[in-house]
Enzyme design. Structure first.
Site, PDB file in Angstrom:
ATOM      1  N   ASP A  98      32.879  42.208  41.464  1.00  0.00           N
ATOM      2  CA  ASP A  98      33.432  42.199  39.982  1.00  0.00           C
ATOM      3  C   ASP A  98      33.600  40.956  39.552  1.00  0.00           C
ATOM      4  O   ASP A  98      33.896  39.794  40.160  1.00  0.00           O
ATOM      5  CB  ASP A  98      34.791  43.002  39.913  1.00  0.00           C
ATOM      6  CG  ASP A  98      35.741  42.514  40.924  1.00  0.00           C
ATOM      7  OD1 ASP A  98      35.273  41.954  42.082  1.00  0.00           O
ATOM      8  OD2 ASP A  98      36.997  42.735  40.692  1.00  0.00           O
ATOM      9  N   GLU A 163      38.114  43.068  43.415  1.00  0.00           N
ATOM     10  CA  GLU A 163      38.479  41.855  44.010  1.00  0.00           C
ATOM     11  C   GLU A 163      39.402  41.251  42.925  1.00  0.00           C
ATOM     12  O   GLU A 163      40.948  40.840  43.252  1.00  0.00           O
ATOM     13  CB  GLU A 163      37.687  40.790  44.343  1.00  0.00           C
ATOM     14  CG  GLU A 163      38.611  39.816  45.205  1.00  0.00           C
ATOM     15  CD  GLU A 163      39.294  38.528  44.317  1.00  0.00           C
ATOM     16  OE1 GLU A 163      39.865  38.209  44.861  1.00  0.00           O
ATOM     17  OE2 GLU A 163      38.705  38.479  43.414  1.00  0.00           O
TER      18      GLU A 163
HETATM   19 ZN   LIG Z   1      36.804  35.756  43.283  1.00  0.00          ZN
END
Ligand SMILES: [Zn+2]
Length: 411
Positions: A98, A163
């Site tokens: 992401d 994340e």
């Molecule tokens: Zn990162």
């Protein structure tokens, strides 16, 4: 063939893979992988591309998706790709799929999702955070494959979701549902933070405490202060009184930079809209980064006590609310094999002495460390993550890939 000869072949091969690195960055940048928490579609498109690519290289790729009805396809992908080694014990590189949204487009010089190459700079959303770690680890594997080299340890490439918004659908999910993947004997590298000179191997993180302090007094006309209770003056005194925290929690831990706990007043919400009104409500925030040897509960209690006592002198009340509270995970031992393997590799590739260190910020490695899995966070950064015109340097891609290949080739 000796491992030193293998390394120089791989090193040379990586130089030849530069064009492929640029192309891979281009493909990754063009696949928008903003998570649903940031109003994006999720990582599905990017993961499908990578699964296809790695399968095409002959790697076995598994997907452990986390259900998420908000994402396109209803799930958040978590890929694990395997390059079998001579032994079953593993070396991992975990990078995240992401990216954060581009933010104000006017601040970009070009489309964030179209890669722009400017000399050594590759510019686009995600190029540094976290494509740099992804591309360098993938290309290190590609170089081994091209040369027909079987590494001593099995290499695991973990490409996870979520994340940027908490890892609940990413690494945390993977560790919860597939704990058998990882073992304390594995070498785990997380290329998601570091320094520009490549020498920071991050092994520990401070505890993080974010607090909202709300002061309530009495609003009134500024010409008649005795009729009110001025919360801004009280807030100023509270902020000064909180300086005592530095003495009360005065540890010095050379593993960290800076080596002490920090207690910073940061955001201040707007109060009154005009100059001639005494404010009766003020809100400000504290960002505390606390050495792991201190208990966050004790820090919070002291902050409440100091704030209340000080504000009471002005007839003002304070409530202290936690915004974020993250007790630090146990540090990775600076002597752990993954740390030492990285230090040797950085010496070989960059010619510098790397140093295991703690930082104030949090990384996804905390999820490994909470499970006593020794993870080291390392990459050569350009400090452009999350910024407009985010970039990474092609030269860093090549050299970081060499560092990873060096670790992969160690007996
Ligand atoms: Zn990162």
């Amino acid at each position: 063939m000796k491992s030193i000869e293998k390394f120089s072949q791989v090193s040379e091969r990586l130089e030849q893979l530069k064009e492929e690195m640029i192309n891979l960055q281009r493909e990754l940048v063009s696949r928008v992988a903003v998570g649903p928490d940031n109003d994006g579609p999720g990582e599905g498109e990017k993961a499908a591309f990578l699964e296809n690519l790695l399968t095409g290289w002959g790697l076995k790729v598994e997907n452990y998706p986390a259900p998420d009805p908000r994402a396109a396809g209803g799930e958040r992908p978590n890929l694990v790709a395997w390059l079998p080694g001579k032994r079953p014990d593993k070396v991992w590189v975990l990078s995240h799929l992401d990216v954060v949204p581009p933010g104000d487009l006017d601040l970009w010089d070009s489309d964030p999702y179209t890669l722009r190459v400017e000399g050594d700079r590759l510019i686009g959303r995600g190029t540094e955070d976290n494509h740099q770690g992804m591309v360098s680890s993938l290309m290190a594997v590609k170089a081994l494959l091209d040369l027909g080299i079987t590494p001593p340890r099995t290499v695991g490439l973990a490409l996870v979701a979520d994340e940027e918004t908490g890892s609940h659908k990413g690494l945390e999910f993977l560790l919860k549902t597939q704990p058998q993947l990882f073992s304390a004997q594995d070498l785990i590298i997380v290329p998601d933070a570091g320094s520009e000179d490549s020498t920071l191997v991050e092994v520990a993180e401070k505890s993080v405490l974010w607090l909202r302090l709300t002061l309530l007094g009495q609003q009134c006309h500024a010409s008649r202060p005795l009729l009110g209770k001025n919360t801004l003056r009280a807030a100023a005194h509270v902020i000064v009184a909180l300086e005592a925290l530095h003495q009360e929690f005065a540890g010095h831990n050379p593993l960290f930079d800076p080596p002490e706990s920090t207690f910073e007043p940061t955001q201040k919400e707007a109060n009154v809209g005009n100059i001639n009104t005494i404010p009766g409500r003020d809100v400000f925030y504290l960002d505390c980064r606390v050495l792991p040897e201190f208990d966050l509960g004790q820090v919070r209690t002291r902050i409440k006590t100091i704030a209340r006592k000080t504000a009471a002198k002005f007839g003002v009340t304070v409530t202290v609310d936690p915004v974020q509270e993250l007790e630090s995970a146990p540090a990775t031992d600076p002597e752990a094999p993954v740390v030492q393997a990285l230090v040797r590799a950085i010496r070989e590739v960059y010619g510098r002495e790397a140093k295991p260190q703690g930082i104030g910020g949090g990384t996804v490695a905390a999820f490994f460390r909470q499970r006593r899995l020794p993870a080291a966070v390392w990459m050569t950064v350009s400090h452009s993550a999350h910024q407009p015109n985010e970039f990474c340097l092609l030269s860093n891609l090549v050299n970081d890939a060499r560092v990873m290949a060096h670790v992969f080739l160690e007996e």
